[in-house]
Enzyme design. Sequence first.
Site, PDB file in Angstrom:
ATOM      1  N   LYS A 174     -21.107 -17.280  -1.570  1.00 30.65           N
ATOM      2  CA  LYS A 174     -22.545 -17.007  -1.542  1.00 30.65           C
ATOM      3  C   LYS A 174     -23.064 -16.175  -2.694  1.00 30.65           C
ATOM      4  O   LYS A 174     -22.468 -15.180  -3.073  1.00 30.65           O
ATOM      5  CB  LYS A 174     -22.872 -16.280  -0.242  1.00 30.65           C
ATOM      6  CG  LYS A 174     -22.721 -17.158   0.972  1.00 30.65           C
ATOM      7  CD  LYS A 174     -23.134 -16.400   2.211  1.00 30.65           C
ATOM      8  CE  LYS A 174     -23.239 -17.342   3.392  1.00 30.65           C
ATOM      9  NZ  LYS A 174     -23.577 -16.621   4.609  1.00 30.65           N
ATOM     10  N   GLY A 195     -13.480  -3.605  -0.572  1.00 33.15           N
ATOM     11  CA  GLY A 195     -14.846  -3.087  -0.475  1.00 33.15           C
ATOM     12  C   GLY A 195     -15.134  -2.041  -1.538  1.00 33.15           C
ATOM     13  O   GLY A 195     -16.211  -2.038  -2.152  1.00 33.15           O
ATOM     14  N   ARG A 233       0.819  -1.219   0.000  1.00 28.58           N
ATOM     15  CA  ARG A 233       0.000   0.000   0.000  1.00 28.58           C
ATOM     16  C   ARG A 233       0.850   1.264   0.000  1.00 28.58           C
ATOM     17  O   ARG A 233       0.435   2.297  -0.541  1.00 28.58           O
ATOM     18  CB  ARG A 233      -0.946  -0.010   1.202  1.00 28.58           C
ATOM     19  CG  ARG A 233      -2.059  -1.001   0.992  1.00 28.58           C
ATOM     20  CD  ARG A 233      -3.003  -1.040   2.143  1.00 28.58           C
ATOM     21  NE  ARG A 233      -4.177  -1.826   1.780  1.00 28.58           N
ATOM     22  CZ  ARG A 233      -5.123  -2.181   2.615  1.00 28.58           C
ATOM     23  NH1 ARG A 233      -5.056  -1.814   3.886  1.00 28.58           N
ATOM     24  NH2 ARG A 233      -6.145  -2.882   2.212  1.00 28.58           N
ATOM     25  N   GLY A 258     -11.340  -8.814  -2.349  1.00 31.54           N
ATOM     26  CA  GLY A 258     -11.044  -9.786  -1.299  1.00 31.54           C
ATOM     27  C   GLY A 258     -10.225 -11.002  -1.655  1.00 31.54           C
ATOM     28  O   GLY A 258      -9.042 -10.910  -1.976  1.00 31.54           O
TER      29      GLY A 258
HETATM   30  P1  AMP Z   1     -16.363 -14.967  -0.967  1.00 25.35           P
HETATM   31  O1  AMP Z   1     -15.870 -14.386   0.315  1.00 25.35           O
HETATM   32  O2  AMP Z   1     -17.826 -14.933  -1.146  1.00 25.35           O
HETATM   33  O3  AMP Z   1     -15.603 -14.454  -2.181  1.00 25.35           O
HETATM   34  O4  AMP Z   1     -16.050 -16.525  -0.882  1.00 25.35           O
HETATM   35  C1  AMP Z   1     -14.775 -17.033  -0.700  1.00 25.35           C
HETATM   36  C2  AMP Z   1     -14.881 -18.327   0.017  1.00 25.35           C
HETATM   37  O5  AMP Z   1     -15.676 -19.222  -0.743  1.00 25.35           O
HETATM   38  C3  AMP Z   1     -13.560 -19.010   0.220  1.00 25.35           C
HETATM   39  O6  AMP Z   1     -13.281 -19.033   1.583  1.00 25.35           O
HETATM   40  C4  AMP Z   1     -13.783 -20.405  -0.337  1.00 25.35           C
HETATM   41  O7  AMP Z   1     -13.270 -21.421   0.499  1.00 25.35           O
HETATM   42  C5  AMP Z   1     -15.277 -20.503  -0.394  1.00 25.35           C
HETATM   43  N1  AMP Z   1     -15.722 -21.505  -1.393  1.00 25.35           N
HETATM   44  C6  AMP Z   1     -15.445 -21.528  -2.687  1.00 25.35           C
HETATM   45  N2  AMP Z   1     -15.962 -22.613  -3.270  1.00 25.35           N
HETATM   46  C7  AMP Z   1     -16.592 -23.316  -2.312  1.00 25.35           C
HETATM   47  C8  AMP Z   1     -17.326 -24.551  -2.288  1.00 25.35           C
HETATM   48  N3  AMP Z   1     -17.482 -25.270  -3.393  1.00 25.35           N
HETATM   49  N4  AMP Z   1     -17.816 -24.962  -1.107  1.00 25.35           N
HETATM   50  C9  AMP Z   1     -17.633 -24.219   0.007  1.00 25.35           C
HETATM   51  N5  AMP Z   1     -16.975 -23.055   0.045  1.00 25.35           N
HETATM   52  C10 AMP Z   1     -16.451 -22.598  -1.100  1.00 25.35           C
END
Ligand code: AMP
Length: 396
Positions: free
Chosen positions: A198, A377, A35, A354
């Site tokens: 999600k 963010g 940074r 992220g």
């Molecule tokens: P996000 O913070 O929404 O970008 O999600 C990232 C997280 O999604 C990471 O910690 C991954 O381990 C999780 N992730 C990715 N694919 C899967 C999956 N097939 N099952 C469970 N968790 C997952």
Amino acid sequence: MKRISDFNFSGKKALIRVDFNVPQNEEGEVTDTTRILAAKPTIDKVIQDGGSVILMTHLGRPKGQKNEKYSLKAIVSTVAEVLGKEVQFASDCIGEVAEQAVSNLKGGDILLLENLRFYNEEEAGNEDFAKKLAQLGDVYINDAFGTAHRKHASTAVVAEYFPEDKMFGFLMEKELDAIDKVLHNGEKPVTAVIGGAKVSSKITIIENILPVVDNIIIGGGMSFTFIKAQGGKIGTSLVEEDKQELALQILESAKKHNVKVYLPVDVKGVGEFSNDAEITIYNSNEIPDDKMGLDCGPKTSEIFDEVIKSSKTILWNGPLGVFEMSNFAVGTINLGNSIAEANKQGAFSLVGGGDSVAFAKQYGYDSKVSYVSTGGGAMLESLEGRELPGVAAIKA
Ligand code: AMP
């Protein structure tokens, strides 16, 4: 709007909001200087013109209290090292101490002000506090993309006191250009890869990018909500039951916008959430009841590879599997390789938000893509189509 490259800072005191919210170890030593390095071009420009630099930033979450643990004094030597110049320090960011330090500045000098968040007024966006900060400089530069989505005193409100002399720093310009290239000026075909856990946290991004992309690759845990919604059997894979209707609406909307949606066709299935679990490859809509998909399979990687390599503009946000476990990082690594290859062939690629940024750095893709965003963010909110307060304040 003024541009930093056109501005002559000779004899001027430039008040620069940087994002030096750097990671530190137990001893307070800076463990990652990215940074600081990112703000160097802006600081160098002011110095080269013969101006002086007043740096303001936050560090951690001191919650409006003076707290040695979060003092910027601990990072002064690292900032000096990275910038290759002496850096002075003011033990307060407003008031007499700061004013005195500023009045002593000569052309070429750099001053770092104490943590802005030692005052509640910073995060509250307090006008009076912003005015006190504004009094320190002749010109205001916002180069803190990481906090541009916050309407804080130093990131947005302060700009009101510089109706003429306010501008983005080089880092902010680069970040905004990269987003612009993907959302507005991307050479076609434009492909967005949206992965992660999600659907609910990515829904606004997907809705916002549908009108501007040609392809969308949906991977990671969130893909199972889409697969189940279409009648697939996903076993015990991650799913948001209440988002299935939404998933179908997204697919419908994609069709209307003529956007091709790619979901995993095969997955690495396991019986337990463990790196050592025995892996079987299943079709993504035929996962046995007692198995969960933790990564995409080889056929999926091949299909995604073709889509990526035929793209001219690529946005990557989110992993395609549980990349924290090496056996389930493969799909995301394959994707990184495809994007690196496309990049080599002239595509523009932006990694933002992220986990994908952390992943890109960990596996060395940061040097193989066009741009890795520094603001989690802020990048996500930009992709959601929201105007960032820090950006609006400069444009106003
Ligand atoms: P996000 O913070 O929404 O970008 O999600 C990232 C997280 O999604 C990471 O910690 C991954 O381990 C999780 N992730 C990715 N694919 C899967 C999956 N097939 N099952 C469970 N968790 C997952």
